[in-house]
Design a protein around this motif. Structure first.
Motif, mmCIF file in Angstrom:
data_model
loop_
_atom_site.group_PDB
_atom_site.id
_atom_site.type_symbol
_atom_site.label_atom_id
_atom_site.label_comp_id
_atom_site.label_asym_id
_atom_site.label_seq_id
_atom_site.Cartn_x
_atom_site.Cartn_y
_atom_site.Cartn_z
ATOM 1 N N LYS A 4 -64.535 23.044 14.307
ATOM 2 C CA LYS A 4 -64.008 22.716 15.643
ATOM 3 C C LYS A 4 -64.985 21.776 16.344
ATOM 4 C CE LYS A 4 -65.974 26.568 18.199
ATOM 5 N NZ LYS A 4 -65.774 27.542 19.237
ATOM 6 N N VAL A 5 -64.463 20.996 17.281
ATOM 7 C CA VAL A 5 -65.280 20.094 18.090
ATOM 8 C C VAL A 5 -65.465 20.780 19.435
ATOM 9 C CG1 VAL A 5 -65.417 17.830 19.171
ATOM 10 C CG2 VAL A 5 -64.405 18.060 16.897
ATOM 11 N N ASP A 6 -66.754 21.029 19.816
ATOM 12 C CA ASP A 6 -67.048 21.708 21.083
ATOM 13 C C ASP A 6 -67.176 20.719 22.240
ATOM 14 O OD1 ASP A 6 -67.188 24.308 19.866
ATOM 15 O OD2 ASP A 6 -69.166 23.770 19.095
ATOM 16 N N GLN A 7 -67.725 19.534 21.980
ATOM 17 C CA GLN A 7 -67.927 18.555 23.067
ATOM 18 C C GLN A 7 -67.909 17.158 22.476
ATOM 19 O OE1 GLN A 7 -71.137 19.270 25.938
ATOM 20 N NE2 GLN A 7 -71.786 17.161 25.634
ATOM 21 N N ILE A 8 -67.183 16.269 23.150
ATOM 22 C CA ILE A 8 -67.126 14.874 22.738
ATOM 23 C C ILE A 8 -66.840 14.044 23.984
ATOM 24 C CG2 ILE A 8 -64.656 14.910 22.172
ATOM 25 C CD1 ILE A 8 -65.349 13.072 19.773
ATOM 26 N N GLY A 9 -67.412 12.865 24.062
ATOM 27 C CA GLY A 9 -67.130 12.005 25.213
ATOM 28 C C GLY A 9 -68.235 10.982 25.409
ATOM 29 N N GLY A 11 -71.297 9.239 26.838
ATOM 30 C CA GLY A 11 -72.494 9.715 27.507
ATOM 31 C C GLY A 11 -72.809 11.170 27.264
ATOM 32 N N LYS A 12 -72.037 11.834 26.467
ATOM 33 C CA LYS A 12 -72.278 13.250 26.169
ATOM 34 C C LYS A 12 -72.723 13.391 24.719
ATOM 35 C CE LYS A 12 -68.668 15.029 29.209
ATOM 36 N NZ LYS A 12 -67.452 15.824 29.259
ATOM 37 N N ASP A 13 -73.473 14.461 24.484
ATOM 38 C CA ASP A 13 -73.837 14.766 23.106
ATOM 39 C C ASP A 13 -72.588 15.278 22.381
ATOM 40 O OD1 ASP A 13 -76.489 14.128 23.516
ATOM 41 O OD2 ASP A 13 -77.072 16.201 23.994
ATOM 42 N N LEU A 14 -72.466 14.860 21.142
ATOM 43 C CA LEU A 14 -71.373 15.365 20.313
ATOM 44 C C LEU A 14 -71.790 16.744 19.795
ATOM 45 C CD1 LEU A 14 -68.683 15.062 18.732
ATOM 46 C CD2 LEU A 14 -69.991 13.880 16.954
ATOM 47 N N LYS A 15 -70.975 17.734 20.104
ATOM 48 C CA LYS A 15 -71.260 19.093 19.639
ATOM 49 C C LYS A 15 -70.053 19.576 18.840
ATOM 50 C CE LYS A 15 -74.187 20.373 23.551
ATOM 51 N NZ LYS A 15 -74.353 21.281 24.669
ATOM 52 N N PHE A 16 -70.305 20.050 17.646
ATOM 53 C CA PHE A 16 -69.211 20.544 16.792
ATOM 54 C C PHE A 16 -69.742 21.637 15.871
ATOM 55 C CE2 PHE A 16 -71.128 16.883 14.755
ATOM 56 C CZ PHE A 16 -71.311 17.279 13.436
ATOM 57 N N THR A 17 -68.820 22.382 15.327
ATOM 58 C CA THR A 17 -69.144 23.453 14.386
ATOM 59 C C THR A 17 -68.651 23.034 13.009
ATOM 60 O OG1 THR A 17 -68.804 25.072 16.138
ATOM 61 C CG2 THR A 17 -68.841 25.907 13.883
ATOM 62 N N VAL A 18 -69.507 23.215 12.013
ATOM 63 C CA VAL A 18 -69.183 22.827 10.646
ATOM 64 C C VAL A 18 -69.329 24.042 9.729
ATOM 65 C CG1 VAL A 18 -69.847 21.350 8.721
ATOM 66 C CG2 VAL A 18 -70.012 20.487 11.035
ATOM 67 N N LYS A 19 -68.363 24.173 8.803
ATOM 68 C CA LYS A 19 -68.484 25.200 7.763
ATOM 69 C C LYS A 19 -68.977 24.512 6.507
ATOM 70 C CE LYS A 19 -64.760 28.362 9.022
ATOM 71 N NZ LYS A 19 -63.466 28.919 8.592
#
Length: 183
Positions: A4-9, A11-19
């Motif tokens: 899942k992608v937690d944060q994207i945009g 000027g923002k840090d890209l935060k995601f969850t990877v299996k």
């Protein structure tokens, strides 16, 4: 695989969850020097005979018979014309039809009544269509088939000898051929 992608945009840090899949750590136990039991199948005489019979069936030929009547197991070339209540029906007539006597391919009683017929002989066979016959209009009906024997053939099986072995295998003798089958 991205779960899942937690944060994207902008000027923002890209935060995601990877299996991810990782290889497990494995600790081997004692595996050197282990002994196993090898099971082998003892070939039976029946299995050997069945295998040889397959080759016999392949090498079997047909030969014309002129010195005897139709018998069980013979292959007959015949003409037939069937009627029910004196009226011919669809599929009830054929010429030069091949039939192995005893195969059960024709209506019950048909083949049995041909036993003893000679080449050139004509005869009326009285039979009854089975109740479970596929043609609705013929189920359970009495029928007469006028048949003529055009020819008779019999199976000629090869002798189990060196010639047979050479014909059906790469071996020169029957003993070598049979030993290869056993092996």
């Amino acid at each position: 695989e991205v779960d899942k992608v937690d944060q994207i945009g902008v000027g923002k840090d890209l935060k995601f969850t990877v299996k991810v899949f990782v290889k497990p750590d494995v600790e081997l136990g004692e595996y050197k020097g282990l002994k196993a039991v090898k099971y082998t199948h003892k070939v039976t005489d029946e299995e050997i005979d069945a295998r040889i019979q397959r080759d016999v069936d392949k090498a079997t030929t047909m030969a014309d018979v002129n010195d005897r009547a139709v018998e069980n197991g013979a292959t007959v070339n015949l003409n037939y014309a069937g009627t029910v209540d004196g009226v011919a029906f669809e599929g009830g007539t054929a010429e030069n039809q091949t039939l192995e006597i005893g195969s059960g391919h024709f209506i019950p009683g048909f083949e049995e009544q041909m036993i003893g017929m000679q080449i050139g002989e004509e005869k009326d066979l009285n039979v009854k269509f089975p109740e479970e016959y596929h043609a609705e209009n013929l189920k359970g009906k009495d029928a007469v088939f006028h048949v003529k024997v055009n020819g008779i053939q019999a199976k000629v099986k090869p002798a189990l000898d060196d010639d047979f072995a050479a014909d059906v295998s790469d071996y020169a003798t029957f003993d070598e051929y049979k030993a290869a089958i056993v092996k």
